[in-house]
Scaffold this active site. Structure first.
Site, short mmCIF file in Angstrom:
data_model
loop_
_atom_site.label_atom_id
_atom_site.label_comp_id
_atom_site.label_asym_id
_atom_site.label_seq_id
_atom_site.Cartn_x
_atom_site.Cartn_y
_atom_site.Cartn_z
N HIS A 136 0.83 -1.20 0.00
CA HIS A 136 0.00 0.00 0.00
C HIS A 136 0.87 1.26 0.00
O HIS A 136 0.73 2.14 -0.85
CB HIS A 136 -0.91 -0.03 1.23
CG HIS A 136 -1.78 1.18 1.40
ND1 HIS A 136 -3.13 1.17 1.15
CD2 HIS A 136 -1.49 2.45 1.80
CE1 HIS A 136 -3.63 2.37 1.38
NE2 HIS A 136 -2.66 3.18 1.79
N GLU A 137 1.80 1.34 0.94
CA GLU A 137 2.64 2.54 1.06
C GLU A 137 3.53 2.70 -0.17
O GLU A 137 3.79 3.82 -0.61
CB GLU A 137 3.48 2.51 2.34
CG GLU A 137 2.66 2.50 3.64
CD GLU A 137 1.67 3.66 3.76
OE1 GLU A 137 1.94 4.72 3.19
OE2 GLU A 137 0.63 3.47 4.41
N HIS A 173 3.35 6.67 -6.86
CA HIS A 173 2.57 7.82 -7.33
C HIS A 173 3.46 9.07 -7.30
O HIS A 173 3.50 9.85 -8.24
CB HIS A 173 1.35 8.00 -6.42
CG HIS A 173 0.27 8.87 -6.98
ND1 HIS A 173 -0.82 9.24 -6.25
CD2 HIS A 173 0.11 9.43 -8.20
CE1 HIS A 173 -1.62 10.00 -7.01
NE2 HIS A 173 -1.07 10.13 -8.19
N HIS A 220 1.71 4.60 -2.80
CA HIS A 220 1.83 6.05 -2.66
C HIS A 220 3.17 6.53 -3.19
O HIS A 220 3.27 7.53 -3.89
CB HIS A 220 1.72 6.46 -1.17
CG HIS A 220 0.33 6.37 -0.62
ND1 HIS A 220 -0.76 6.94 -1.24
CD2 HIS A 220 -0.15 5.81 0.53
CE1 HIS A 220 -1.85 6.72 -0.52
NE2 HIS A 220 -1.52 6.04 0.56
ZN LIG Z 1 -2.80 5.27 2.07
#
Ligand SMILES: [Zn+2]
Length: 706
Positions: free
Chosen positions: A489-490, A496, A493
């Protein structure tokens, strides 16, 4: 999760490898640095820290920050630079250059403020934390001053008013100009003197109320110990004749303890109640003062949902679709409760988390200890590296840090390198537990990407923070399935941030609307739960054996147990947040609204003399945007199913994903990015269907288990 994405200036108003990739000569613009090593090894093997690793530098390579006093210097430089830029902005005629100067101004302040924002909470040395805090405060004051600088605002207003020039701008520049203006407006800069003063005062008042409310959400409640039966008192902290109840004890197997904790912890505190009411009313006044119907209308401008009506429609439809499944989940939980505790058969709000975990354990009996040996941190990092390289042509390398560059010995610095474009940016991995480190998985932007005046691209720098155990003498750091998913998940980010190639740092990577910001990270969770992906890296750290497919399937299915009820709870919270930030004055007290909304959108009874909303800390940070996570998940689910479920390593899809979604950061309207990716315009029903269909049991696994 995403660290409180502060958008500075005016913006911020708001408070707002394997393989030596390019070594073979793939034509990379930049050769692979000799100080780079494969990412997996950097995490599984204790890194030898060469003491002579180059010269002495400061935090993140900023020379001034080699000592706490350096923050003063960095801050003074930023403030000086910003004053010059303000003058420049005020004397430049309307044109794209104005937007660039604003972005430079924002960058000058953000570069220090964002870095300090991270250091003030994460640095192990108090003196550094304190110096960073001071720098944040001073930059914050400057930002406030700029936000109310009429002349500065005027230069932007002239640009926005000039239709000919505006039409000649590219969409990103136009959007960034509008975003800067939007941030000015909330401080009431377009109003007359008297109203502007009112707006400034409201902003200050709201900030204070937010802090007061946040503090109140954590405060324990006290109760005379004699009120509780003796045999459960030990569950709570004693203080003379009193017991302190500091949380819901939601995982405690004793029904009575959970009930007591729920009723005591959620017992309404009059001060906190009036703080909340005042906060909501002040937000509403401010929004109306600057020209919006409600606070929610203001907060949702520029988001994927665009307005509160769409959010409400989304949540109501989702609730309708969920309700039958939720009922079934509640029935299963009730049965379990009766089985374990026959004299007490009504399912109450304090039962939900506990009995869903009992059901999950009974049905799937997932023992994280059986999974951990397959998920060494190094293996997981190699897995990410391999996935990114197949999907996007990107490799991760561990880079040796210089002395003074990092705040703790165990930080690893990753260079993110594209096969043709070369170095894209840096990720500092602050992965391991240490005393006083905040317990929060989080992504921080330390420096945004942007096109500099000299044509060079300013590379983005981020920190990923996790709280993983250290390796031991006999084993590397081993992740539970949940930790592995969080890591993915991290990293979503972080990618991104790395792949956002915006011209302006104001919209770099994750600086995009809240309801879009979690799309790339949640999408990574889908990859983390796919056997084909997991099978590429999950190897037993001792034997090298792969993780059996059945174990991955069982894990995925176990997550669906009571998932409808869990989502229903999130819908309830999101609706509550919408109503509180909707039309004022509120028709009823916040507690009456809670009761009504709970009955309609959740289903478990409201408990008299409780006020859960007073513990709802996200009302502060998310204000009217708590629905964001559900909406981001819906988009991630659609993207996964349509683009990657068939082949999670499809390079063409990876490139489309980068081009249509990641590359724009916040520089493009989010719904346009979604349309570009899905090549159609999804309806609210599509959003809802995507979320609901994820709850279905996988037929193959179901047969296998029966
Ligand atoms: Zn998040």
């Amino acid at each position: 999760m995403l660290a409180g994405c502060r958008r500075v200036l005016p913006a911020a108003l708001g408070r707002a490898l394997r393989g030596r990739a390019a070594a073979g000569g793939s034509g990379g613009r930049r050769a692979v640095s000799t100080s780079w090593c494969p990412v997996g090894a950097a995490f599984d093997v204790k890194q030898q820290r060469g003491s002579a690793a180059g010269r002495e530098t400061g935090l993140f390579g900023v020379p001034e920050l080699s000592c706490p006093e350096g923050f003063q210097e960095a801050q003074d430089k930023a403030l000086q630079e910003s004053e010059q830029l303000v003058q420049k902005a005020c004397s430049t005629p309307p044109g794209p250059e104005i937007v660039m100067i604003f972005d430079q101004l924002s960058d000058a302040l953000c570069r220090v403020a964002d870095l300090a924002d991270f250091v003030k909470i994460a640095h192990p040395d108090f003196a550094f934390r304190e110096a960073a805090e001071e720098a944040c405060r001073n930059i914050g004051t400057m930002v406030e001053k700029l936000n109310t600088d009429v002349e500065l605002c005027q230069s932007l207003r002239q640009l926005l008013a000039d239709e000919v020039v505006m039409d000649s701008l590219d969409p990103e520049t136009r959007r960034v100009a509008e975003l800067f203006m939007f941030d000015f407006e909330i401080s009431g800069i377009h109003l007359d003197e008297e109203k502007r003063k009112k707006a400034v005062n409201l902003n200050i008042k709201i900030l204070d109320l937010c802090n007061e409310f946040l503090t109140g959400t954590h405060l324990p409640n006290k109760i005379d110990k004699h009120v509780l039966p003796e045999h459960i008192r030990y569950n709570f902290t004693a203080e003379g004749n009193y017991l302190q109840v500091a949380g819901l004890h939601a995982d405690c197997p004793d029904d009575l303890v959970r009930e007591a904790a729920y009723k005591i912890f959620l017992y309404p505190n009059a001060e906190q109640l009036s703080c909340l009411e005042e906060l909501l009313a002040s937000r509403n006044s401010l929004a109306q003062l600057v020209g919006y119907n409600t606070f929610a209308h203001r907060a949702l401008q520029g988001t994927m949902a665009k307005n509160p009506e769409t959010v409400t429609q989304f949540l109501e439809k989702l609730s309708d679709q969920l309700s039958q499944r939720t009922q079934k989940d509640f029935e299963m939980m009730t049965k379990m409760k009766v089985k374990l505790n026959p004299q007490n058969s009504k399912l109450m709000p304090w039962d939900h988390p506990y009995y869903s975990s009992v059901l999950r354990a009974e049905r799937y009996n997932i023992d994280p200890g059986l999974y951990c040996p397959f998920f060494s941190l190094g293996a997981c990092m190699e897995g990410l590296n391999s996935l990114f390289s197949q999907l996007l042509g990107i490799s991760l390398y561990a880079e040796q840090t210089q002395r003074g560059e990092v705040w703790s010995e165990d930080i690893r610095k990753l260079a993110v390198v594209h096969e043709n474009e070369g170095l894209l940016g840096y990720i500092y991995c602050d992965f391991f537990q240490r005393p006083n480190k905040p317990h929060q998985d989080c992504h921080f932007t330390v420096r945004g990407g942007r096109l500099r005046e000299n044509g060079e691209y300013q590379l983005p720098v981020v920190v990923l923070m996790l709280s993983l155990p250290h390796s031991t003498r006999s084993a590397p750091t081993l992740l539970s399935p949940g930790m592995m998913e969080n890591l993915f998940h991290e990293m979503g980010h972080a990618m991104h941030s790395m792949l956002g190639r915006t011209r302006y740092q104001h919209v770099t990577g994750t600086r995009c609307p809240t309801d879009f910001a979690e799309v790339p990270s949640i999408l990574m969770e889908y990859f983390a739960n796919d056997y084909r992906v997991v099978n590429q890296f999950a190897r037993h750290y001792k034997t090298g054996q792969p993780l059996p497919k059945s174990m991955v399937s069982r894990l995925c299915e176990s997550k669906k147990v009571c998932a409808a009820a869990d989502m229903q709870l999130q819908v309830f919270y999101a609706v509550l947040d919408q109503i509180y930030h909707g039309k004022h004055p509120l028709k009823r007290s916040t507690t009456e609204i809670l009761k009504e909304t709970q009955e309609k959108f959740y289903g478990l009874p409201y408990v008299p003399n409780t006020a859960w909303q007073l513990r709802f800390s996200h009302l502060v940070g998310y204000g009217a945007k708590y629905y964001s996570y559900l909406m981001s998940r819906a988009v991630a689910s659609m993207v996964w199913k349509q683009c990657f479920a068939q082949d999670p390593f499809d390079r063409a899809m990876g490139e489309r994903y980068r081009r249509e979604m990641l590359a724009h950061g916040g520089g493009k309207e989010p719904i346009l990015m979604v349309q570009g990716m899905l090549q159609k315009s999804p309806s609210i029903e599509d959003f809802v269907d995507a979320l609901v269909s994820d709850l279905d049991q996988d037929f193959e696994t179901f047969i296998m288990d029966s």
